[in-house]
Design a protein around this motif. Structure first.
Motif, PDB file in Angstrom:
ATOM      1  N   LEU A 194       0.821  -1.214   0.000  1.00 38.98           N
ATOM      2  CA  LEU A 194       0.000   0.000   0.000  1.00 38.98           C
ATOM      3  C   LEU A 194       0.853   1.262   0.000  1.00 38.98           C
ATOM      4  O   LEU A 194       0.386   2.337  -0.384  1.00 38.98           O
ATOM      5  CB  LEU A 194      -0.913  -0.020   1.224  1.00 38.98           C
ATOM      6  CG  LEU A 194      -1.945   1.096   1.401  1.00 38.98           C
ATOM      7  CD1 LEU A 194      -2.937   1.103   0.250  1.00 38.98           C
ATOM      8  CD2 LEU A 194      -2.658   0.943   2.733  1.00 38.98           C
ATOM      9  N   GLY A 195       2.108   1.129   0.419  1.00 35.81           N
ATOM     10  CA  GLY A 195       2.942   2.308   0.618  1.00 35.81           C
ATOM     11  C   GLY A 195       3.043   3.214  -0.588  1.00 35.81           C
ATOM     12  O   GLY A 195       2.957   4.444  -0.466  1.00 35.81           O
ATOM     13  N   ALA A 196       3.238   2.656  -1.771  1.00 33.39           N
ATOM     14  CA  ALA A 196       3.375   3.496  -2.963  1.00 33.39           C
ATOM     15  C   ALA A 196       2.096   4.281  -3.246  1.00 33.39           C
ATOM     16  O   ALA A 196       2.141   5.442  -3.678  1.00 33.39           O
ATOM     17  CB  ALA A 196       3.752   2.638  -4.174  1.00 33.39           C
ATOM     18  N   VAL A 197       0.943   3.658  -3.008  1.00 32.42           N
ATOM     19  CA  VAL A 197      -0.329   4.355  -3.192  1.00 32.42           C
ATOM     20  C   VAL A 197      -0.440   5.520  -2.210  1.00 32.42           C
ATOM     21  O   VAL A 197      -0.900   6.617  -2.575  1.00 32.42           O
ATOM     22  CB  VAL A 197      -1.505   3.372  -3.018  1.00 32.42           C
ATOM     23  CG1 VAL A 197      -2.835   4.118  -2.968  1.00 32.42           C
ATOM     24  CG2 VAL A 197      -1.512   2.359  -4.155  1.00 32.42           C
ATOM     25  N   LEU A 198      -0.014   5.316  -0.967  1.00 33.75           N
ATOM     26  CA  LEU A 198      -0.073   6.387   0.025  1.00 33.75           C
ATOM     27  C   LEU A 198       0.907   7.500  -0.314  1.00 33.75           C
ATOM     28  O   LEU A 198       0.590   8.689  -0.137  1.00 33.75           O
ATOM     29  CB  LEU A 198       0.224   5.817   1.410  1.00 33.75           C
ATOM     30  CG  LEU A 198      -0.757   4.762   1.917  1.00 33.75           C
ATOM     31  CD1 LEU A 198      -0.319   4.229   3.278  1.00 33.75           C
ATOM     32  CD2 LEU A 198      -2.182   5.319   2.011  1.00 33.75           C
ATOM     33  N   VAL A 199       2.087   7.156  -0.804  1.00 32.67           N
ATOM     34  CA  VAL A 199       3.031   8.181  -1.247  1.00 32.67           C
ATOM     35  C   VAL A 199       2.401   9.047  -2.331  1.00 32.67           C
ATOM     36  O   VAL A 199       2.456  10.288  -2.286  1.00 32.67           O
ATOM     37  CB  VAL A 199       4.334   7.534  -1.772  1.00 32.67           C
ATOM     38  CG1 VAL A 199       5.204   8.576  -2.493  1.00 32.67           C
ATOM     39  CG2 VAL A 199       5.125   6.908  -0.633  1.00 32.67           C
ATOM     40  N   ALA A 200       1.785   8.406  -3.321  1.00 39.74           N
ATOM     41  CA  ALA A 200       1.226   9.134  -4.458  1.00 39.74           C
ATOM     42  C   ALA A 200       0.022   9.965  -4.069  1.00 39.74           C
ATOM     43  O   ALA A 200      -0.105  11.133  -4.463  1.00 39.74           O
ATOM     44  CB  ALA A 200       0.854   8.140  -5.557  1.00 39.74           C
ATOM     45  N   ALA A 201      -0.898   9.372  -3.300  1.00 40.43           N
ATOM     46  CA  ALA A 201      -2.142  10.064  -2.972  1.00 40.43           C
ATOM     47  C   ALA A 201      -1.907  11.263  -2.066  1.00 40.43           C
ATOM     48  O   ALA A 201      -2.598  12.284  -2.176  1.00 40.43           O
ATOM     49  CB  ALA A 201      -3.116   9.095  -2.312  1.00 40.43           C
ATOM     50  N   PHE A 202      -0.929  11.158  -1.148  1.00 43.94           N
ATOM     51  CA  PHE A 202      -0.703  12.211  -0.159  1.00 43.94           C
ATOM     52  C   PHE A 202       0.571  13.003  -0.437  1.00 43.94           C
ATOM     53  O   PHE A 202       1.064  13.712   0.454  1.00 43.94           O
ATOM     54  CB  PHE A 202      -0.662  11.607   1.237  1.00 43.94           C
ATOM     55  CG  PHE A 202      -1.973  10.990   1.667  1.00 43.94           C
ATOM     56  CD1 PHE A 202      -3.100  11.779   1.855  1.00 43.94           C
ATOM     57  CD2 PHE A 202      -2.089   9.621   1.852  1.00 43.94           C
ATOM     58  CE1 PHE A 202      -4.309  11.216   2.234  1.00 43.94           C
ATOM     59  CE2 PHE A 202      -3.300   9.047   2.233  1.00 43.94           C
ATOM     60  CZ  PHE A 202      -4.409   9.850   2.428  1.00 43.94           C
ATOM     61  N   ALA A 203       1.101  12.911  -1.655  1.00 44.83           N
ATOM     62  CA  ALA A 203       2.309  13.660  -1.996  1.00 44.83           C
ATOM     63  C   ALA A 203       2.077  15.151  -1.765  1.00 44.83           C
ATOM     64  O   ALA A 203       1.145  15.736  -2.316  1.00 44.83           O
ATOM     65  CB  ALA A 203       2.690  13.398  -3.445  1.00 44.83           C
ATOM     66  N   ASN A 204       2.939  15.767  -0.975  1.00 47.95           N
ATOM     67  CA  ASN A 204       2.760  17.177  -0.616  1.00 47.95           C
ATOM     68  C   ASN A 204       4.114  17.831  -0.356  1.00 47.95           C
ATOM     69  O   ASN A 204       4.276  18.594   0.595  1.00 47.95           O
ATOM     70  CB  ASN A 204       1.863  17.296   0.625  1.00 47.95           C
ATOM     71  CG  ASN A 204       1.475  18.732   0.923  1.00 47.95           C
ATOM     72  OD1 ASN A 204       1.230  19.522   0.007  1.00 47.95           O
ATOM     73  ND2 ASN A 204       1.419  19.085   2.200  1.00 47.95           N
ATOM     74  N   SER A 205       5.087  17.490  -1.199  1.00 48.74           N
ATOM     75  CA  SER A 205       6.411  18.112  -1.067  1.00 48.74           C
ATOM     76  C   SER A 205       6.992  18.340  -2.449  1.00 48.74           C
ATOM     77  O   SER A 205       8.001  17.748  -2.828  1.00 48.74           O
ATOM     78  CB  SER A 205       7.333  17.230  -0.212  1.00 48.74           C
ATOM     79  OG  SER A 205       7.330  15.878  -0.657  1.00 48.74           O
ATOM     80  N   PRO A 206       6.353  19.215  -3.250  1.00 48.32           N
ATOM     81  CA  PRO A 206       6.820  19.427  -4.621  1.00 48.32           C
ATOM     82  C   PRO A 206       8.163  20.141  -4.656  1.00 48.32           C
ATOM     83  O   PRO A 206       8.493  20.928  -3.776  1.00 48.32           O
ATOM     84  CB  PRO A 206       5.711  20.297  -5.218  1.00 48.32           C
ATOM     85  CG  PRO A 206       5.155  21.041  -4.040  1.00 48.32           C
ATOM     86  CD  PRO A 206       5.213  20.075  -2.904  1.00 48.32           C
ATOM     87  N   ALA A 207       8.930  19.866  -5.702  1.00 51.72           N
ATOM     88  CA  ALA A 207      10.220  20.534  -5.893  1.00 51.72           C
ATOM     89  C   ALA A 207      10.355  20.926  -7.349  1.00 51.72           C
ATOM     90  O   ALA A 207       9.939  20.190  -8.243  1.00 51.72           O
ATOM     91  CB  ALA A 207      11.372  19.618  -5.492  1.00 51.72           C
TER      92      ALA A 207
END
Length: 447
Positions: A194-207
Motif C-alpha cells: 500500500l505504501g506506494a499508493v499512500l506516497v502518491a495520494a498524499f504527496a505534498n512536497s513538490p520541488a
C-alpha cells in the motif's frame, strides 16, 4: 503505538556490563518488534513546520522557535509533544481504541497548540518538505551530532531529512499471530504494498529545483538517498520477524554512545552483526574489528534498542506497525485523512482484502525490488496520482475505505473530510502537491 515508542535513553551513566550475544540479539528483536494479538489500537504522529503567520516564507530566528516550543510544552496535552532537529513540532497521540478517540484527542491538542502559537504570531503548516533555506539544525545533542556526521558521508539528504521534512505517521497493531486478512504476516505485506499508493495520494512536497526537480513527493526522494540500507524495506518474500531481524543486524551502526561525556564514536562500515561477532575484542588488542578497524566495546541490550531507533524503513515494526511514507498534509484537518484511510484499510476486513488485491496486482507488475528504491515507489514520488496505474489502485482503496468508515464508527466529520479529499484529489488523479502553496516561491509556486 506512538506514546509507547521508547525515547532513546540518554547516555549519562555507565552502560550495563553484560554484553549481548548474536542469538540474544535475534531473540530480542523478535520479541519487541512484532507483538501480535487482535487489532485494537490506532495512533498517529503528526509533524508540523512552524512558520511566521505574516511571512511564512521567511526562516524563523532560533530564539523565536525555542520560545514557541516552550509555550507548547507548557500546555496540558494528552499527546506527547517533541521537537525535531530543525524545529518542527511533533504531536504523538496516545494509543486509541477507536478512530474517533484518536482524532478527538489530536484535534483537542492541536487546537491548544495552535492557539498558543497564534498568540505569538506563528502557525503550524503541513508540508512534507520545507523549501526555506538555509537548513539549520536547532537541536544539538550527541545523538543528532552523530546522526548528522553519519549522513554527511553520503551527501546532503540526511540534513534535509533531519531539518526540513515533516510527515504523518500512522500506527496500527501488528495483527493476529495466525494467518488471515488480519494476521501480522498479511498486514506487514499490505503495509509495504500500500505504501506506494499512500506516497502518491498524499504527496505534498513538490520541488522545482535540485535533485528532485519535478517530483511531487521530494521528501520521499530524500529518504531514498539518505543511506543505502537504513531506509530500505526488507524482502517481503521472507517471514516478517526473520526478515526484519536480518535487516536490523546487517545495517551499519550509526554511532556508539559514550558514557563518559566524550563525543560518540561513529564507526565506518560496521554492522550491528559485526559488532556482536567481535564482542570482547576491545579487551584483546591483538585483534581488530572487521576489515582491520579498531574493535568496539561489547554491545549491550541498550545498544541494540538504540540501534533500532536509528533505522528508518518505510514501515517500521515497533511492536505495532509504523507507516512512515506519508507527507505532512495541508489544512487544519488534512492529517486525519491518511489516519482514517489507513485505519479503514487495515482494520476493516473487507476493505483490507480490497486494498490487498489492488496493491498486490500493481506491485507484481513492477517487480519485487524493496521499497522505496523500486520503480513503483519512484513513480509514486515523481508523479503522484498522475500515474494512471497508481490512480486506479488509489481509487479502489479510497472508495473501499469510505465504505468501511461507517462500519468502524467514524464520525460524520471524518467521513465527509475523507470524501472531500477523495473527490478533490484521488478521483481526479491529483494530490496535494498539485495545489500551489504560499510557502513556495518562484517557479515552485506557479506549478
Amino acid at each position: 503505538m506512538p506514546q509507547d515508542s521508547p525515547t532513546p535513553p540518554r547516555a549519562t551513566a555507565p552502560p550495563p556490563t553484560a554484553s549481548l550475544s548474536e542469538t540474544q540479539a535475534e531473540e530480542l528483536i523478535h520479541g519487541i518488534c512484532f507483538k501480535t494479538g487482535p487489532p485494537r489500537l490506532v495512533g498517529a504522529e503528526l509533524e508540523w513546520l512552524v512558520l511566521d503567520a505574516e511571512r511564512p516564507e521567511q526562516p524563523l530566528p532560533p530564539e523565536r522557535l525555542r520560545a514557541a516550543h516552550a509555550a507548547a510544552r507548557a500546555l496540558p496535552l494528552n499527546s506527547r509533544l517533541t521537537v525535531e532537529p530543525g524545529g518542527q513540532l511533533e504531536l504523538s497521540s496516545a494509543p486509541a481504541a477507536s478512530l474517533s478517540g484518536c482524532v478527538d484527542g489530536l484535534q483537542a491538542d492541536l487546537t491548544a497548540v495552535r492557539a498558543a502559537l497564534e498568540a505569538r504570531g506563528l502557525v503550524l503548516r503541513g508540508l512534507g518538505r520545507d523549501p526555506r533555506r538555509p537548513y539549520r539544525r536547532l537541536l544539538h545533542s550527541p545523538r543528532y551530532d552523530a546522526m548528522e556526521a553519519y549522513f554527511d558521508r553520503t551527501g546532503p539528504a540526511g540534513r534535509v531529512m533531519m531539518c526540513a521534512s515533516a510527515s504523518v505517521q500512522v500506527c496500527v497493531d501488528a495483527g493476529y499471530e495466525e494467518p488471515g486478512v488480519l494476521g501480522h504476516g498479511r498486514r506487514w505485506r499490505l503495509a509495504h504494498l500500500l505504501g506506494a499508493v499512500l506516497v502518491a495520494a498524499f504527496a505534498n512536497s513538490p520541488a522545482d529545483e535540485g535533485p528532485y526537480a519535478g517530483w511531487r513527493c521530494a521528501r520521499q526522494g530524500v529518504w531514498i538517498d539518505i543511506d543505502s540500507r537504513r531506509a530500505l524495506a526488507p524482502p517481503l518474500d521472507a517471514e516478517p520477524r526473520a526478515a526484519w531481524t536480518r535487516q536490523a543486524l546487517d545495517t551499519e551502526v550509526m554511532c556508539v554512545r559514550s558514557y563518559e561525556g566524550e563525543p560518540w564514536e561513529i564507526p565506518r562500515g560496521t554492522t550491528f552483526r559485526d559488532w556482536l561477532r567481535t564482542a570482547g575484542d576491545a579487551q584483546r588488542p591483538e585483534r581488530a574489528g572487521p576489515a582491520g578497524r579498531p574493535a568496539l566495546r561489547a554491545p549491550t541490550t541498550e545498544d541494540l534498542e538504540y540501534h533500532l531507533t536509528t533505522l528508518f524503513p518505510p514501515v517500521r515494526p515497533r511492536g505495532h506497525l509504523e507507516l512512515r511514507m506519508i507527507d505532512a498534509q495541508p489544512g487544519d484537518d488534512g492529517w486525519l485523512v491518511p489516519l482514517a484511510v489507513v485505519h479503514a484499510l487495515f482494520d476493516d476486513p473487507e476493505a483490507a482484502e480490497t486494498a490487498y488485491r489492488a496493491t498486490k496486482a500493481l506491485s507484481d507488475a513492477h517487480g519485487p525490488g524493496p521499497s522505496p528504491r523500486n520503480p513503483l515507489w519512484r513513480s509514486a514520488a515523481r508523479h503522484g496520482l498522475a500515474d494512471p496505474e497508481l490512480r486506479t489502485a488509489a481509487t479502489a482503496c479510497f472508495l473501499a475505505a469510505a465504505e468501511a468508515l461507517p462500519r468502524l464508527g467514524a464520525s460524520d466529520h471524518v467521513q465527509e473530510t475523507v470524501g472531500a479529499f477523495t473527490e478533490r484529489f484521488v478521483l481526479r488523479g491529483r494530490c496535494p502537491a498539485d495545489d500551489p502553496s504560499p510557502l513556495l516561491t518562484g517557479k515552485e509556486a506557479r506549478r
